[in-house]
Design a protein around this motif. Structure first.
Motif, PDB file in Angstrom:
ATOM      1  N   THR A   1       0.841  -1.151   0.059  1.00  0.00           N
ATOM      2  CA  THR A   1      -0.032   0.114   0.137  1.00  0.00           C
ATOM      3  C   THR A   1       1.058   1.267  -0.129  1.00  0.00           C
ATOM      4  OG1 THR A   1      -1.816  -1.161   1.131  1.00  0.00           O
ATOM      5  CG2 THR A   1      -1.833   1.269   1.436  1.00  0.00           C
ATOM      6  N   GLN A   2       1.775   1.297   0.789  1.00  0.00           N
ATOM      7  CA  GLN A   2       2.607   2.640   0.978  1.00  0.00           C
ATOM      8  C   GLN A   2       3.371   2.759  -0.251  1.00  0.00           C
ATOM      9  OE1 GLN A   2       4.689   2.806   5.143  1.00  0.00           O
ATOM     10  NE2 GLN A   2       6.640   3.385   3.779  1.00  0.00           N
TER      11      GLN A   2
ATOM     12  N   ARG B   1       1.220   4.167  -2.957  1.00  0.00           N
ATOM     13  CA  ARG B   1       1.160   5.430  -2.669  1.00  0.00           C
ATOM     14  C   ARG B   1       2.225   6.499  -3.055  1.00  0.00           C
ATOM     15  NH1 ARG B   1      -3.613   5.103  -2.686  1.00  0.00           N
ATOM     16  NH2 ARG B   1      -5.057   4.644  -0.560  1.00  0.00           N
TER      17      ARG B   1
ATOM     18  N   GLN C   1       2.437   6.770  -6.848  1.00  0.00           N
ATOM     19  CA  GLN C   1       1.207   7.554  -7.167  1.00  0.00           C
ATOM     20  C   GLN C   1       1.719   8.959  -7.069  1.00  0.00           C
ATOM     21  OE1 GLN C   1      -2.431   6.678  -5.111  1.00  0.00           O
ATOM     22  NE2 GLN C   1      -3.531   8.240  -6.744  1.00  0.00           N
ATOM     23  N   ARG C   2       2.223   9.119  -5.987  1.00  0.00           N
ATOM     24  CA  ARG C   2       2.400  10.515  -5.552  1.00  0.00           C
ATOM     25  C   ARG C   2       3.559  11.130  -6.378  1.00  0.00           C
ATOM     26  NH1 ARG C   2       6.472  12.634  -1.919  1.00  0.00           N
ATOM     27  NH2 ARG C   2       5.779  14.775  -1.195  1.00  0.00           N
TER      28      ARG C   2
END
Lengths: 131, 131
Positions: free
Chosen positions: B66-67, B70, B73-74
DNA sequence: CGGAATCCAGCCCGATACTG
DNA sequence: CAGTATCGGGCTGGATTCCG
């Protein structure tokens, strides 16, 4: 590590990056250790002495410089030559194998130069959405 | 950080890799975070759902998956699309920028494949010398 | 100059449990 | 299925000190 055999049979021909099957992991872990890549790129410009490397990568600590150089030497990427001068001087240079990774590394470095601005923009946009 | 200005004047035109001058650092830190590269390489084969990524990289924890997603994506490397099905499904895919880093990454991955054996030999030789 | 050794803070990241 | 939250251990890596 029995999860591996599970994953192998479980799925529709996905490439699986598991530790023992995967040389990529082994090498990438080194690339990713924060200093190796910078030292390799620096040595790509020519042999350097210990102190010169320290100045080329200013915010590396003596400890990590020594340790990273040892690891690279252990992996056969660089050679270490001691000149019995007073005071002693030590020269590090790339081995043929070490030199051979320069091209991929520089490709990555060039990519970084080219896209750094875009990444900063993307980060700012993402962070603003979340507030 | 005043060591930087010191280093600049101190030396014979060495390239200095310091944090703010150097996009390479910024990007390489991500490459080196142990999972990003593997996920990018996996997504290079096509879009994947969350669970499929988890199976492709078996020993990643849900938390790190998940991290890392993210963070990617960021940075604008991947996009995240939620399909309002029941149960929900989420698809991750490379953005154009994310796709553009595949070539350098694969070059590195290919290098790793080609030299992994030699590295293991070098390590064994080095370790034997030290006992 | 080039290291080695020690001490210690911080974070990375895995395990686990809970949600919509 | 696709997450989030919390806890805690271990390793990374910085600061400092000492050696040849």
């Amino acid at each position: 590590m029995s999860a591996v055999s599970q994953a192998n049979v479980a799925d529709e021909r996905l490439k699986v990056f598991n530790t023992e099957l995967c040389p990529v992991r082994d090498v990438l872990d080194r690339i990713g250790d924060k200093w190796s890549t910078l030292l390799l790129l620096t040595l790509g410009e020519g042999p350097h002495r210990f102190g010169a490397l320290k100045r080329a990568v200013p915010d590396i600590s003596q400890r990590m410089l020594t340790q990273t150089l040892r690891d690279l030497q252990r992996d056969g990427m660089i050679s270490r030559t001691v000149f019995p001068t007073q005071p002693p001087s030590v020269e590090y240079r790339l081995t043929p194998m070490g030199a051979s990774i320069l091209a991929p590394l520089r490709a990555l470095s060039d990519w970084a130069d080219a896209h750094h601005a875009a990444i900063k923009v993307a980060r700012a946009a993402f962070d603003e959405d979340k507030g």
